[in-house]
Design an enzyme around this catalytic site. Structure first.
Site, PDB file in Angstrom:
ATOM      1  N   ASN A 155     -10.078  15.220   1.953  1.00  0.00           N
ATOM      2  CA  ASN A 155      -9.545  15.426   3.299  1.00  0.00           C
ATOM      3  C   ASN A 155      -8.026  15.314   3.409  1.00  0.00           C
ATOM      4  O   ASN A 155      -7.449  15.897   4.311  1.00  0.00           O
ATOM      5  CB  ASN A 155     -10.244  14.515   4.319  1.00  0.00           C
ATOM      6  CG  ASN A 155      -9.908  13.071   4.099  1.00  0.00           C
ATOM      7  OD1 ASN A 155      -9.739  12.650   2.963  1.00  0.00           O
ATOM      8  ND2 ASN A 155      -9.799  12.316   5.157  1.00  0.00           N
ATOM      9  N   GLY A 209     -12.388  17.347 -11.844  1.00  0.00           N
ATOM     10  CA  GLY A 209     -13.764  17.405 -12.366  1.00  0.00           C
ATOM     11  C   GLY A 209     -14.725  16.975 -11.291  1.00  0.00           C
ATOM     12  O   GLY A 209     -14.327  16.677 -10.163  1.00  0.00           O
ATOM     13  N   GLY A 211     -17.569  14.591  -9.467  1.00  0.00           N
ATOM     14  CA  GLY A 211     -17.808  13.162  -9.324  1.00  0.00           C
ATOM     15  C   GLY A 211     -18.992  12.698 -10.127  1.00  0.00           C
ATOM     16  O   GLY A 211     -18.957  11.633 -10.767  1.00  0.00           O
ATOM     17  N   GLY A 215     -16.248  11.643 -12.619  1.00  0.00           N
ATOM     18  CA  GLY A 215     -15.979  10.426 -11.838  1.00  0.00           C
ATOM     19  C   GLY A 215     -16.796   9.263 -12.366  1.00  0.00           C
ATOM     20  O   GLY A 215     -16.279   8.153 -12.586  1.00  0.00           O
ATOM     21  N   GLU A 253     -11.717   2.390  -0.326  1.00  0.00           N
ATOM     22  CA  GLU A 253     -11.335   2.862   1.021  1.00  0.00           C
ATOM     23  C   GLU A 253     -12.422   3.824   1.462  1.00  0.00           C
ATOM     24  O   GLU A 253     -12.508   4.942   0.957  1.00  0.00           O
ATOM     25  CB  GLU A 253      -9.984   3.585   0.961  1.00  0.00           C
ATOM     26  CG  GLU A 253      -8.823   2.736   0.507  1.00  0.00           C
ATOM     27  CD  GLU A 253      -8.374   1.725   1.550  1.00  0.00           C
ATOM     28  OE1 GLU A 253      -8.828   1.817   2.705  1.00  0.00           O
ATOM     29  OE2 GLU A 253      -7.595   0.830   1.197  1.00  0.00           O
ATOM     30  N   CYS A 287     -10.841   9.582   8.051  1.00  0.00           N
ATOM     31  CA  CYS A 287     -11.636   8.359   7.968  1.00  0.00           C
ATOM     32  C   CYS A 287     -11.434   7.489   9.209  1.00  0.00           C
ATOM     33  O   CYS A 287     -12.330   6.766   9.612  1.00  0.00           O
ATOM     34  CB  CYS A 287     -11.281   7.585   6.710  1.00  0.00           C
ATOM     35  SG  CYS A 287      -9.519   7.324   6.508  1.00  0.00           S
ATOM     36  N   GLU A 465      -4.630  -0.953   0.722  1.00  0.00           N
ATOM     37  CA  GLU A 465      -3.600  -0.117   0.120  1.00  0.00           C
ATOM     38  C   GLU A 465      -2.352  -0.204   0.987  1.00  0.00           C
ATOM     39  O   GLU A 465      -2.372  -0.783   2.067  1.00  0.00           O
ATOM     40  CB  GLU A 465      -4.084   1.333   0.014  1.00  0.00           C
ATOM     41  CG  GLU A 465      -5.226   1.486  -0.982  1.00  0.00           C
ATOM     42  CD  GLU A 465      -5.519   2.924  -1.354  1.00  0.00           C
ATOM     43  OE1 GLU A 465      -5.393   3.803  -0.477  1.00  0.00           O
ATOM     44  OE2 GLU A 465      -5.892   3.167  -2.518  1.00  0.00           O
TER      45      GLU A 465
END
Ligand code: NDP
Length: 491
Positions: A155, A209, A211, A215, A253, A287, A465
């Site tokens: 996003n 790549g 997830g 991931g 997050e 979010c 963060e």
């Protein structure tokens, strides 16, 4: 690069070009369904090679042992180059994600700002010296973890990537960066810019790549010492579980279902504008979107009428239209998901006051557009009020008083953000303290700054963060004692 050529990524000095087409991610432009770009897709074997390369860079490049001002110079240069390439990067992001161009320009500015901020933090960061205690003195040093994995969603590409990479590098780590498969192009550009700015090879490797394999392999790899993840709560739970088993630190997050509250003494015009930008900015794919609107009963009807009227006038359009206010959703699949939630809300007794459909404009037919939608008549227990929709869908609920709105606002598994509009600052303070959320906005919404910590309560995440907290997330503390004994130590 043309949209048909494959953009390679590099692991140290080795370029990966997607094996002549067998491993390629195709990014689709959500505005019109055209191909936005094709990117070489990493494999699980690439993860292995990247971890080895990153450890080599961490141990042999002088990065972590450079003086802070020297590290800061490179970080600052990365920020400068991001700004210099603002227009090209913003255009690329617009095609990758469908976000309006001005939002993309803002994201590049923010990404550059993150690098500049952590350049300054890097240079001014102080370790701690403990007060003298007898025959020794001690200090606490912030040490890097070594190789960290950063996994990002679709996003807010470039901004999310910078939010992780800048502090992780400032703390002295090597970074493996896996962007979303929906928006893989900006992470490769960031890696290129880092190299051109003088960051030693291997210290930031972009691994575009999937997830489910790349991931997952990153999170499980024994060479990865810390994971920083931004994305959905379900994925966060899986990653947190693996990190827990491995006993490595994790920053998460995650999602949100943020309450946006309007008290009866609010400035109505400003509150309507704030509520609309809080949910319809980024087409609700944020979010912190204020997706549950609580309005005090005495002004509920007039407020919702005004909101519905102004929502009807929002300009939904192509992301490069100069006056567009809302672009498309990221993909057809995501639009279908959003539309399904609106159907669920209808079946639970919700009344769609505006929106609830695709736009009729023929120019938007090939894109993933969905109208800004306001739904009234549900209770806070409805699925549309409890689950993250991540689209331009606002549910509206009345409340009686302070106690009622605190109870309803907190009645959600999430705890990312909350906002309120009121003229009474003493009340704002009380409500802000009572709401279970990582960020609270009073008479504003969705403001953010790199210097202010960000993160979630409850199912919205773990860790913070941004700001100094951002640097701490990527550091581990080492205590060092110096003996000053006048006599040999006794038993
Ligand atoms: P996902 O959780 O689906 O994916 C996020 C990233 O994780 C992607 O790169 C994805 O790869 C990767 N991934 C997926 N499965 C795994 C796995 N098993 N192991 C390791 N990595 C994996 O989220 P979305 O991309 O759909 O993003 C939307 C979500 O992100 C929303 O819930 C939103 O609230 C949240 N978000 C939270 C923010 C915050 O700061 N709190 C900010 C922005 C978004 P792939 O793309 O290949 O699936």
């Amino acid at each position: 690069m043309t949209a048909s050529s494959v953009t390679p990524f590099r692991i140290g000095d080795v370029w990966r070009d997607g094996d002549q087409g067998t491993h390629v991610l195709t990014s689709i432009n959500p505005a019109d369904g055209s191909v936005a770009g094709r990117v070489a897709c990493a494999t699980v074997e690439d993860v292995d090679a990247a971890v080895t390369c990153a450890w080599h860079a961490f141990q042999h490049a002088p990065w972590r042992n450079l003086r802070p001002d020297q590290r800061a110079t490179t970080l600052y240069e990365i920020g400068r180059r991001l700004s210099a390439e603002r227009e090209t990067l913003a255009q690329l992001q617009m095609r990758d994600s469908g976000k309006p161009l001005k939002e993309c320009q803002h994201m590049v500015d923010a990404a550059a700002g993150h690098f500049r901020y952590y350049a300054a933090v890097c240079e001014t960061w102080q370790n701690e010296v403990t007060s003298p205690r007898g025959e020794y003195f001690s200090m606490a040093l912030a040490e890097p973890f070594g190789v960290v994995a950063c996994i990002t969603p679709w996003n807010s590409p470039i901004m999310n990537e910078a939010q992780k990479a800048a502090p992780a590098l400032a703390a002295g780590n090597a970074v493996l960066l896996k962007p979303s498969e929906e928006t893989p192009q900006l992470a490769i550009e960031l890696a290129r810019i880092c190299t051109e700015a003088g960051l030693p090879q291997g210290l930031l490797i972009a691994l575009p790549g999937r997830g489910e394999d790349v991931g997952d392999a990153l999170v499980r790899h024994p060479g990865v010492r810390m994971v920083s993840f931004t994305g959905g709560t379900d994925t966060g739970r899986i990653i947190g579980g693996i990190a827990g088993q491995r006993l490595i630190p994790v920053g998460l997050e995650l999602g949100g279902k943020s309450p946006h509250i309007v008290f009866d003494d609010a400035d109505v015009d400003r509150a309507v504008a704030g509520v609309m930008s809080g949910i319809f900015g980024s087409a609700g794919q944020s979010c912190v979107a204020g997706s549950r609107l609580f309005v005090q009963k005495s002004i509920y009807s007039t407020f919702i009428d005004a909101l519905v009227e102004r929502t009807r006038g929002l300009r939904v359009g192509l992301p490069d239209d100069a006056d567009v206010q809302m672009g498309p959703l990221v993909s057809q699949a995501h639009r279908d998901r959003v539309a399904r939630y609106v159907d669920i809300a209808r079946s639970e007794g919700g009344q769609v006051r505006v929106g609830g459909d695709r736009p009729a404009d023929g120019r938007l037919e090939k894109g993933c557009f969905y109208l800004p939608t306001v739904i009234d008549g549900l209770t806070n227990a409805a699925r549309a009020c409890q689950e993250e929709i991540f689209g331009p869908v606002l549910v509206t609920l009345p409340f009686e008083d302070e106690a009622d709105v605190i109870a309803q606002g907190n009645d959600t598994p999430f705890g990312l953000a909350a906002g309120m509009w009121t003229a009474d600052y003493a009340r704002a303070w009380r409500v802000a303290r009572a709401l279970e959320a990582g960020s609270i906005w009073i008479n504003t919404y969705k403001q953010s700054h790199i210097a202010t910590p960000f993160g979630g309560f409850k199912d919205s995440g773990i860790g913070r963060e941004k700001g100094l907290h951002g640097l701490r997330l990527y550091s581990q503390t080492k205590s060092v004692f110096f003996g000053m004994h006048a006599q040999p130590m006794g038993l």
